[in-house]
Design a protein around this motif. Structure first.
Motif, PDB file in Angstrom:
ATOM      1  N   ASP A  94       0.809  -1.225   0.000  1.00 43.42           N
ATOM      2  CA  ASP A  94       0.000   0.000   0.000  1.00 43.42           C
ATOM      3  C   ASP A  94       0.841   1.273   0.000  1.00 43.42           C
ATOM      4  OD1 ASP A  94      -2.397  -1.366  -0.129  1.00 43.42           O
ATOM      5  OD2 ASP A  94      -2.541  -1.559   2.043  1.00 43.42           O
ATOM      6  N   GLU A  95       2.096   1.152  -0.364  1.00 42.89           N
ATOM      7  CA  GLU A  95       2.942   2.335  -0.521  1.00 42.89           C
ATOM      8  C   GLU A  95       2.915   2.735  -1.986  1.00 42.89           C
ATOM      9  OE1 GLU A  95       6.886   1.897   0.971  1.00 42.89           O
ATOM     10  OE2 GLU A  95       6.206   0.946   2.815  1.00 42.89           O
ATOM     11  N   GLN A  96       2.961   4.030  -2.227  1.00 43.02           N
ATOM     12  CA  GLN A  96       2.980   4.519  -3.603  1.00 43.02           C
ATOM     13  C   GLN A  96       4.394   4.907  -3.984  1.00 43.02           C
ATOM     14  OE1 GLN A  96       0.088   7.611  -4.071  1.00 43.02           O
ATOM     15  NE2 GLN A  96      -1.608   6.166  -4.104  1.00 43.02           N
ATOM     16  N   GLN A  97       4.733   4.598  -5.205  1.00 42.92           N
ATOM     17  CA  GLN A  97       6.059   4.902  -5.718  1.00 42.92           C
ATOM     18  C   GLN A  97       5.917   5.699  -7.010  1.00 42.92           C
ATOM     19  OE1 GLN A  97       8.374   1.411  -6.466  1.00 42.92           O
ATOM     20  NE2 GLN A  97      10.193   2.553  -6.999  1.00 42.92           N
ATOM     21  N   LYS A  98       6.759   6.705  -7.161  1.00 43.42           N
ATOM     22  CA  LYS A  98       6.759   7.515  -8.376  1.00 43.42           C
ATOM     23  C   LYS A  98       7.961   7.132  -9.226  1.00 43.42           C
ATOM     24  CE  LYS A  98       4.531  11.386  -6.107  1.00 43.42           C
ATOM     25  NZ  LYS A  98       4.626  12.797  -5.717  1.00 43.42           N
ATOM     26  N   ILE A  99       7.682   6.865 -10.499  1.00 48.73           N
ATOM     27  CA  ILE A  99       8.732   6.490 -11.443  1.00 48.73           C
ATOM     28  C   ILE A  99       8.641   7.417 -12.645  1.00 48.73           C
ATOM     29  CG2 ILE A  99       9.644   4.650 -12.899  1.00 48.73           C
ATOM     30  CD1 ILE A  99       8.184   2.671 -11.037  1.00 48.73           C
ATOM     31  N   SER A 100       9.764   7.969 -13.040  1.00 47.67           N
ATOM     32  CA  SER A 100       9.798   8.848 -14.203  1.00 47.67           C
ATOM     33  C   SER A 100       9.486   8.051 -15.471  1.00 47.67           C
ATOM     34  CB  SER A 100      11.165   9.504 -14.319  1.00 47.67           C
ATOM     35  OG  SER A 100      11.258  10.223 -15.523  1.00 47.67           O
ATOM     36  N   ILE A 101       8.648   8.621 -16.320  1.00 43.54           N
ATOM     37  CA  ILE A 101       8.294   7.957 -17.586  1.00 43.54           C
ATOM     38  C   ILE A 101       9.540   7.764 -18.451  1.00 43.54           C
ATOM     39  CG2 ILE A 101       7.038   8.273 -19.760  1.00 43.54           C
ATOM     40  CD1 ILE A 101       4.776   9.517 -18.146  1.00 43.54           C
ATOM     41  N   ASN A 102      10.468   8.696 -18.368  1.00 48.54           N
ATOM     42  CA  ASN A 102      11.695   8.601 -19.167  1.00 48.54           C
ATOM     43  C   ASN A 102      12.586   7.443 -18.729  1.00 48.54           C
ATOM     44  OD1 ASN A 102      10.913  10.879 -20.585  1.00 48.54           O
ATOM     45  ND2 ASN A 102      11.924  12.246 -19.145  1.00 48.54           N
ATOM     46  N   ASN A 103      12.394   6.945 -17.503  1.00 50.01           N
ATOM     47  CA  ASN A 103      13.224   5.867 -16.985  1.00 50.01           C
ATOM     48  C   ASN A 103      12.617   4.480 -17.157  1.00 50.01           C
ATOM     49  OD1 ASN A 103      15.189   7.672 -16.216  1.00 50.01           O
ATOM     50  ND2 ASN A 103      14.458   7.848 -14.132  1.00 50.01           N
ATOM     51  N   LEU A 104      11.418   4.396 -17.734  1.00 50.53           N
ATOM     52  CA  LEU A 104      10.793   3.098 -17.944  1.00 50.53           C
ATOM     53  C   LEU A 104      11.541   2.317 -19.015  1.00 50.53           C
ATOM     54  CD1 LEU A 104       6.968   3.960 -17.989  1.00 50.53           C
ATOM     55  CD2 LEU A 104       8.320   3.053 -16.105  1.00 50.53           C
ATOM     56  N   LEU A 105      11.834   1.059 -18.729  1.00 54.97           N
ATOM     57  CA  LEU A 105      12.538   0.205 -19.678  1.00 54.97           C
ATOM     58  C   LEU A 105      11.649  -0.889 -20.219  1.00 54.97           C
ATOM     59  CD1 LEU A 105      15.906  -0.214 -17.783  1.00 54.97           C
ATOM     60  CD2 LEU A 105      15.375   1.383 -19.616  1.00 54.97           C
ATOM     61  N   ASP A 106      10.758  -1.410 -19.369  1.00 53.73           N
ATOM     62  CA  ASP A 106       9.874  -2.481 -19.785  1.00 53.73           C
ATOM     63  C   ASP A 106       8.668  -2.501 -18.854  1.00 53.73           C
ATOM     64  OD1 ASP A 106       8.943  -4.636 -21.239  1.00 53.73           O
ATOM     65  OD2 ASP A 106      10.074  -6.119 -20.086  1.00 53.73           O
ATOM     66  N   LEU A 107       7.528  -2.893 -19.402  1.00 51.42           N
ATOM     67  CA  LEU A 107       6.296  -2.983 -18.627  1.00 51.42           C
ATOM     68  C   LEU A 107       5.600  -4.273 -19.023  1.00 51.42           C
ATOM     69  CD1 LEU A 107       4.074  -0.151 -17.608  1.00 51.42           C
ATOM     70  CD2 LEU A 107       2.970  -2.099 -18.637  1.00 51.42           C
ATOM     71  N   ARG A 108       5.309  -5.099 -18.035  1.00 45.99           N
ATOM     72  CA  ARG A 108       4.627  -6.371 -18.309  1.00 45.99           C
ATOM     73  C   ARG A 108       3.298  -6.410 -17.572  1.00 45.99           C
ATOM     74  NH1 ARG A 108       9.604 -10.656 -17.899  1.00 45.99           N
ATOM     75  NH2 ARG A 108      10.841  -9.656 -19.511  1.00 45.99           N
TER      76      ARG A 108
END
Length: 110
Positions: A94-108
């Protein structure tokens, strides 16, 4: 006769402090990775999966680049903030994490 090799530990008594610091820095830098450059097709595939995950509230596993390392997290995407270019993901704890869109490498999608 059973000899156990202790690696660098046996030599640290004879090393200067500067040498020990440099060895620690070298070990740390060995784990550093460069950020890969994604082509347009890979970016489009990530964008498509991202839209599906948000619309259908599907659990995802995201591989991203942060602090010279590849990291993996999983959860449900709560929001995509296009102004700040970040993805907000809610993990199992239940913790939220912020990830930069520019740092995304893969999404499954799971």
């Amino acid at each position: 006769m059973n000899l156990k090799d202790r690696g660098n530990k046996k030599w640290t008594a004879m090393m200067l402090i500067e040498h020990r610091k440099r060895l620690k820095e070298l070990k740390k830098s060995e784990k550093d990775r460069e950020k890969p450059i994604l082509d347009d097709q890979e970016k489009a595939a990530i964008n498509f999966k991202l839209q599906q995950a948000v619309q259908k509230k599907l659990p995802v596993e995201i591989k991203y680049y942060e602090d010279k390392r590849f990291k993996i997290t999983s959860g449900v995407i709560k929001k995509v903030n296009l102004n700040r270019k970040e993805v907000i993901i809610s993990e199992k704890t239940d913790e939220q994490q912020k990830i930069s869109i520019n740092n995304l490498l893969d999404l499954r999608l799971k």
